[in-house]
Write a protein that holds these residues in place. Structure first.
Motif, PDB file in Angstrom:
ATOM      1  N   ARG A 110       0.809  -1.224   0.000  1.00 23.62           N
ATOM      2  CA  ARG A 110       0.000   0.000   0.000  1.00 23.62           C
ATOM      3  C   ARG A 110       0.840   1.271   0.000  1.00 23.62           C
ATOM      4  NH1 ARG A 110      -5.468  -0.286   1.595  1.00 23.62           N
ATOM      5  NH2 ARG A 110      -6.253  -2.378   1.108  1.00 23.62           N
ATOM      6  N   HIS A 111       2.138   1.156   0.286  1.00 26.87           N
ATOM      7  CA  HIS A 111       2.948   2.357   0.469  1.00 26.87           C
ATOM      8  C   HIS A 111       4.333   2.149  -0.128  1.00 26.87           C
ATOM      9  CE1 HIS A 111       5.119   5.673   2.323  1.00 26.87           C
ATOM     10  NE2 HIS A 111       3.975   6.183   2.727  1.00 26.87           N
ATOM     11  N   SER A 112       4.671   2.892  -1.164  1.00 27.69           N
ATOM     12  CA  SER A 112       5.989   2.792  -1.779  1.00 27.69           C
ATOM     13  C   SER A 112       7.070   3.216  -0.785  1.00 27.69           C
ATOM     14  CB  SER A 112       6.050   3.698  -3.011  1.00 27.69           C
ATOM     15  OG  SER A 112       7.333   3.674  -3.596  1.00 27.69           O
ATOM     16  N   GLY A 113       8.141   2.444  -0.705  1.00 23.12           N
ATOM     17  CA  GLY A 113       9.232   2.758   0.216  1.00 23.12           C
ATOM     18  C   GLY A 113       8.957   2.356   1.645  1.00 23.12           C
ATOM     19  N   PHE A 114       7.943   1.524   1.879  1.00 23.41           N
ATOM     20  CA  PHE A 114       7.596   1.081   3.225  1.00 23.41           C
ATOM     21  C   PHE A 114       8.798   0.415   3.894  1.00 23.41           C
ATOM     22  CE2 PHE A 114       6.046  -2.099   6.217  1.00 23.41           C
ATOM     23  CZ  PHE A 114       5.172  -1.354   6.973  1.00 23.41           C
ATOM     24  N   ARG A 115       9.021   0.753   5.179  1.00 29.44           N
ATOM     25  CA  ARG A 115      10.157   0.227   5.932  1.00 29.44           C
ATOM     26  C   ARG A 115       9.665  -0.659   7.077  1.00 29.44           C
ATOM     27  NH1 ARG A 115      13.207   4.950   8.215  1.00 29.44           N
ATOM     28  NH2 ARG A 115      11.078   5.738   8.460  1.00 29.44           N
ATOM     29  N   TYR A 116      10.459  -1.680   7.387  1.00 28.13           N
ATOM     30  CA  TYR A 116      10.044  -2.677   8.372  1.00 28.13           C
ATOM     31  C   TYR A 116      11.252  -3.177   9.142  1.00 28.13           C
ATOM     32  CZ  TYR A 116       8.452  -7.361   9.946  1.00 28.13           C
ATOM     33  OH  TYR A 116       8.155  -8.487  10.677  1.00 28.13           O
ATOM     34  N   ALA A 117      11.084  -3.302  10.469  1.00 27.75           N
ATOM     35  CA  ALA A 117      12.073  -3.953  11.331  1.00 27.75           C
ATOM     36  C   ALA A 117      11.347  -4.908  12.258  1.00 27.75           C
ATOM     37  CB  ALA A 117      12.849  -2.925  12.156  1.00 27.75           C
ATOM     38  N   ASN A 118      11.946  -6.049  12.506  1.00 27.89           N
ATOM     39  CA  ASN A 118      11.395  -7.011  13.462  1.00 27.89           C
ATOM     40  C   ASN A 118      12.496  -7.350  14.456  1.00 27.89           C
ATOM     41  OD1 ASN A 118      10.429  -9.317  14.850  1.00 27.89           O
ATOM     42  ND2 ASN A 118       9.073  -9.827  13.130  1.00 27.89           N
ATOM     43  N   LEU A 119      12.349  -6.834  15.677  1.00 24.65           N
ATOM     44  CA  LEU A 119      13.369  -6.995  16.715  1.00 24.65           C
ATOM     45  C   LEU A 119      13.108  -8.195  17.626  1.00 24.65           C
ATOM     46  CD1 LEU A 119      13.646  -3.240  17.793  1.00 24.65           C
ATOM     47  CD2 LEU A 119      14.864  -4.414  15.947  1.00 24.65           C
ATOM     48  N   ALA A 120      11.986  -8.885  17.416  1.00 26.38           N
ATOM     49  CA  ALA A 120      11.570  -9.957  18.317  1.00 26.38           C
ATOM     50  C   ALA A 120      12.518 -11.147  18.241  1.00 26.38           C
ATOM     51  CB  ALA A 120      10.156 -10.400  17.975  1.00 26.38           C
ATOM     52  N   VAL A 121      12.768 -11.759  19.407  1.00 23.47           N
ATOM     53  CA  VAL A 121      13.619 -12.942  19.509  1.00 23.47           C
ATOM     54  C   VAL A 121      12.952 -13.931  20.453  1.00 23.47           C
ATOM     55  CG1 VAL A 121      15.874 -13.849  20.221  1.00 23.47           C
ATOM     56  CG2 VAL A 121      15.730 -11.617  19.087  1.00 23.47           C
ATOM     57  N   ARG A 122      12.900 -15.164  20.032  1.00 23.41           N
ATOM     58  CA  ARG A 122      12.273 -16.225  20.832  1.00 23.41           C
ATOM     59  C   ARG A 122      12.850 -16.304  22.245  1.00 23.41           C
ATOM     60  NH1 ARG A 122      14.677 -20.682  16.810  1.00 23.41           N
ATOM     61  NH2 ARG A 122      14.150 -18.926  15.447  1.00 23.41           N
ATOM     62  N   GLY A 123      11.988 -16.649  23.185  1.00 19.82           N
ATOM     63  CA  GLY A 123      12.441 -16.893  24.550  1.00 19.82           C
ATOM     64  C   GLY A 123      12.619 -15.672  25.417  1.00 19.82           C
ATOM     65  N   LYS A 124      12.446 -14.477  24.863  1.00 19.80           N
ATOM     66  CA  LYS A 124      12.730 -13.278  25.639  1.00 19.80           C
ATOM     67  C   LYS A 124      11.653 -13.012  26.689  1.00 19.80           C
ATOM     68  CE  LYS A 124      16.561 -12.244  23.595  1.00 19.80           C
ATOM     69  NZ  LYS A 124      17.852 -12.381  24.328  1.00 19.80           N
TER      70      LYS A 124
END
Length: 281
Positions: free
Chosen positions: A44-58
């Protein structure tokens, strides 16, 4: 709430639920609801940025120490925060401390983004989690209070009976299947104000004949051997399945950037006989 908003960035914070276990891709990495949501938003959005910081067990304290400040500094349009459930599954859990840490996380993240998304995590039917359910519901009451105080969205997955179906949960009985993650992505998508792409995420799966007694006992034995006993071993030695594991998308980069592939990084499954459990956190 906006209708069909144009959010240009998303940061996901949390544990294995947000990392994407057990939505396994052919290359051995995990996808999960947050990646699915990012893909839809990017369309839906040109240039969309994404980060996923999640880590199992935290645990929630680790999420606060390792992820919250990083996420806040990214100044994303949307931040999702799901944490504290691993704490409630520990034999000893100080719920006052958990609530305090979750409050600290929300107070830091809410001013840093346009929209903060919290969740009441889904709960599987069956006896495995029943002893922990009172703690879970204390956690969700805190989520509701914080959302009201800080103007966050709450996606109520716990209140959706469709997501309690054991068929939507992996063999470890703690993580959703690919279909479960797809439904969560749709739930968050709608909560953010987008037009539904699947109005049926709350609809229960079609009924099927339950497994017979022998089949259930075989599944119970496999679960204990492959998942429960290694999990107990890690609790006794103070280890976690996420120890030393980096976030799969640690930087807020354009979705699809070759520097950060859409899925996870590295193999999701441990070597045969390693004793390391990628399911229970």
């Amino acid at each position: 709430m906006q209708t069909n908003p144009t959010y240009s960035s998303l940061v996901a914070v949390g544990d294995s639920f947000t990392e994407g276990m057990s939505d396994l891709l052919p290359d051995g990495s995990y996808r999960g609801w947050a990646d699915l949501l990012a893909a839809r938003m990017a369309a839906r959005h040109s240039g969309f940025r994404y980060a996923n910081l999640a880590v199992r067990g935290k645990l929630i304290g680790q999420i606060v120490d390792e992820q919250v400040e990083v996420a806040a500094a990214m100044r994303a349009d949307v931040v999702t925060l799901v944490g504290g459930l691993n704490d409630t599954l520990r034999p000893k859990c100080d719920m006052g401390r958990v609530r305090g840490l979750l409050t600290e996380a929300v107070e830091r993240l809410a001013p840093s983004c346009e929209r903060l998304v919290l969740m009441r995590s889904p709960g599987r039917q069956g006896p495995v989690l029943e002893r922990f359910r009172p703690r879970m519901e204390q956690l969700f009451a805190c989520v509701d209070e914080l959302a009201e105080r800080h103007g966050a969205i709450v996606v109520d997955l716990y209140g959706a009976p469709s997501l309690a179906d054991p068929r939507l949960w992996d063999v470890d009985r703690l993580h959703l299947t690919a279909e479960g993650h797809r439904r969560v992505a749709e739930a968050v998508w709608q909560a953010l104000g987008y037009e539904p792409e699947d109005t049926e995420w709350r609809t229960p799966m079609a009924a099927t004949a339950p497994p017979n007694w022998a089949g259930r006992r075989l599944a119970d034995a496999r679960f204990a051997r492959q998942h429960l006993l290694p999990w107990i071993g890690r609790r006794l030695t103070g280890r976690s399945s996420g120890d030393g594991r980096p976030a799969k998308r640690p930087e807020l980069l354009p979705y699809g950037d070759p520097a950060q592939p859409p899925g996870g990084t590295g193999p999701a499954l441990p070597p045969e006989g390693s004793g390391e459990l990628s399911g229970l956190s």
